[in-house]
Design a protein around this motif. Structure first.
Motif, PDB file in Angstrom:
ATOM      1  N   HIS A  84     -21.724   0.660  15.003  1.00  0.00           N
ATOM      2  CA  HIS A  84     -22.073   1.636  13.954  1.00  0.00           C
ATOM      3  C   HIS A  84     -22.161   3.069  14.472  1.00  0.00           C
ATOM      4  N   ARG A  85     -21.406   3.372  15.505  1.00  0.00           N
ATOM      5  CA  ARG A  85     -21.438   4.712  16.093  1.00  0.00           C
ATOM      6  C   ARG A  85     -20.243   5.558  15.683  1.00  0.00           C
ATOM      7  N   GLY A  86     -19.334   4.981  14.902  1.00  0.00           N
ATOM      8  CA  GLY A  86     -18.173   5.726  14.440  1.00  0.00           C
ATOM      9  C   GLY A  86     -18.376   6.244  13.029  1.00  0.00           C
ATOM     10  N   GLN A  87     -17.728   7.358  12.733  1.00  0.00           N
ATOM     11  CA  GLN A  87     -17.774   7.952  11.407  1.00  0.00           C
ATOM     12  C   GLN A  87     -16.354   7.924  10.850  1.00  0.00           C
ATOM     13  N   VAL A  88     -16.189   7.403   9.644  1.00  0.00           N
ATOM     14  CA  VAL A  88     -14.869   7.339   9.029  1.00  0.00           C
ATOM     15  C   VAL A  88     -14.462   8.742   8.597  1.00  0.00           C
ATOM     16  N   LEU A  89     -13.357   9.232   9.163  1.00  0.00           N
ATOM     17  CA  LEU A  89     -12.820  10.533   8.785  1.00  0.00           C
ATOM     18  C   LEU A  89     -11.849  10.403   7.621  1.00  0.00           C
ATOM     19  N   SER A  90     -11.054   9.329   7.650  1.00  0.00           N
ATOM     20  CA  SER A  90     -10.103   9.110   6.563  1.00  0.00           C
ATOM     21  C   SER A  90      -9.742   7.635   6.479  1.00  0.00           C
ATOM     22  N   HIS A  91      -9.325   7.245   5.276  1.00  0.00           N
ATOM     23  CA  HIS A  91      -8.865   5.876   5.035  1.00  0.00           C
ATOM     24  C   HIS A  91      -7.827   5.927   3.932  1.00  0.00           C
ATOM     25  N   THR A  92      -6.663   5.353   4.199  1.00  0.00           N
ATOM     26  CA  THR A  92      -5.645   5.223   3.165  1.00  0.00           C
ATOM     27  C   THR A  92      -5.234   3.761   3.081  1.00  0.00           C
ATOM     28  N   GLU A  93      -4.788   3.384   1.907  1.00  0.00           N
ATOM     29  CA  GLU A  93      -4.400   1.995   1.649  1.00  0.00           C
ATOM     30  C   GLU A  93      -3.096   2.002   0.845  1.00  0.00           C
ATOM     31  N   LYS A  94      -2.135   1.183   1.290  1.00  0.00           N
ATOM     32  CA  LYS A  94      -0.865   1.048   0.585  1.00  0.00           C
ATOM     33  C   LYS A  94      -0.573  -0.431   0.373  1.00  0.00           C
ATOM     34  N   ALA A  95      -0.084  -0.749  -0.819  1.00  0.00           N
ATOM     35  CA  ALA A  95       0.316  -2.129  -1.087  1.00  0.00           C
ATOM     36  C   ALA A  95       1.463  -2.497  -0.152  1.00  0.00           C
ATOM     37  N   TRP A  96       1.491  -3.769   0.249  1.00  0.00           N
ATOM     38  CA  TRP A  96       2.529  -4.263   1.153  1.00  0.00           C
ATOM     39  C   TRP A  96       2.909  -5.658   0.701  1.00  0.00           C
ATOM     40  N   ALA A  97       4.194  -5.993   0.775  1.00  0.00           N
ATOM     41  CA  ALA A  97       4.630  -7.340   0.401  1.00  0.00           C
ATOM     42  C   ALA A  97       5.910  -7.698   1.138  1.00  0.00           C
ATOM     43  N   SER A  98       6.053  -8.995   1.380  1.00  0.00           N
ATOM     44  CA  SER A  98       7.289  -9.555   1.905  1.00  0.00           C
ATOM     45  C   SER A  98       7.674 -10.682   0.953  1.00  0.00           C
ATOM     46  N   ILE A  99       8.670 -11.444   1.294  1.00  0.00           N
ATOM     47  CA  ILE A  99       9.085 -12.555   0.440  1.00  0.00           C
ATOM     48  C   ILE A  99       7.970 -13.594   0.319  1.00  0.00           C
ATOM     49  N   THR A 100       7.217 -13.799   1.397  1.00  0.00           N
ATOM     50  CA  THR A 100       6.201 -14.856   1.405  1.00  0.00           C
ATOM     51  C   THR A 100       4.753 -14.375   1.358  1.00  0.00           C
ATOM     52  N   PHE A 101       4.502 -13.091   1.616  1.00  0.00           N
ATOM     53  CA  PHE A 101       3.135 -12.598   1.690  1.00  0.00           C
ATOM     54  C   PHE A 101       2.957 -11.319   0.884  1.00  0.00           C
ATOM     55  N   ALA A 102       1.720 -11.084   0.451  1.00  0.00           N
ATOM     56  CA  ALA A 102       1.345  -9.825  -0.197  1.00  0.00           C
ATOM     57  C   ALA A 102       0.027  -9.373   0.402  1.00  0.00           C
ATOM     58  N   GLY A 103      -0.158  -8.077   0.438  1.00  0.00           N
ATOM     59  CA  GLY A 103      -1.402  -7.554   0.987  1.00  0.00           C
ATOM     60  C   GLY A 103      -1.419  -6.047   0.962  1.00  0.00           C
ATOM     61  N   THR A 104      -2.157  -5.472   1.902  1.00  0.00           N
ATOM     62  CA  THR A 104      -2.296  -4.021   1.992  1.00  0.00           C
ATOM     63  C   THR A 104      -2.256  -3.564   3.440  1.00  0.00           C
ATOM     64  N   ARG A 105      -1.689  -2.379   3.632  1.00  0.00           N
ATOM     65  CA  ARG A 105      -1.686  -1.739   4.948  1.00  0.00           C
ATOM     66  C   ARG A 105      -2.708  -0.614   4.901  1.00  0.00           C
ATOM     67  N   HIS A 106      -3.624  -0.621   5.866  1.00  0.00           N
ATOM     68  CA  HIS A 106      -4.695   0.373   5.914  1.00  0.00           C
ATOM     69  C   HIS A 106      -4.530   1.257   7.142  1.00  0.00           C
ATOM     70  N   SER A 107      -4.712   2.550   6.941  1.00  0.00           N
ATOM     71  CA  SER A 107      -4.766   3.516   8.038  1.00  0.00           C
ATOM     72  C   SER A 107      -6.165   4.110   8.031  1.00  0.00           C
TER      73      SER A 107
END
Length: 92
Positions: free
Chosen positions: A6-29
């Motif tokens: 708990h010593r880090g501070q979130v400066l930024s967070h982005t989320e993008k939908a991600w999918a392949s033929i067999t999987f779906a999810g999200t990519r987070h930066s």
């Protein structure tokens, strides 16, 4: 945040939908700031532990987690900025 004591501070967070033929999810930066000597030490532990960490996120599988960039400064005050990329897949 538990992984970095708990010593880090979130400066930024982005989320993008991600999918392949067999999987779906999200990519987070995510960018985290660790300011001060103790926080920088926790950030260094975070960097080492992230790729092999076993995440427990309900309904999600973390398929990939890694550090993409690190900015480490000692003067005038110790600080570490860590940029991470995570790929989460929907757990069916």
């Amino acid at each position: 945040m538990t992984l970095c004591d708990h010593r880090g501070q979130v400066l930024s967070h982005t989320e993008k939908a991600w999918a392949s033929i067999t999987f779906a999810g999200t990519r987070h930066s995510v960018s985290l700031l660790f300011a001060g000597e103790e926080a920088v030490e926790a950030g260094e532990v975070f960097i080492a532990a992230l790729p092999d960490h076993e995440f427990a996120i309900a309904g999600q599988l973390v398929a990939d987690a890694g550090v993409s960039e690190v900015d480490h400064r000692i003067l005038p005050d110790p600080r570490l900025v860590v940029h991470c990329e995570l790929l989460l897949l929907e757990d069916a």
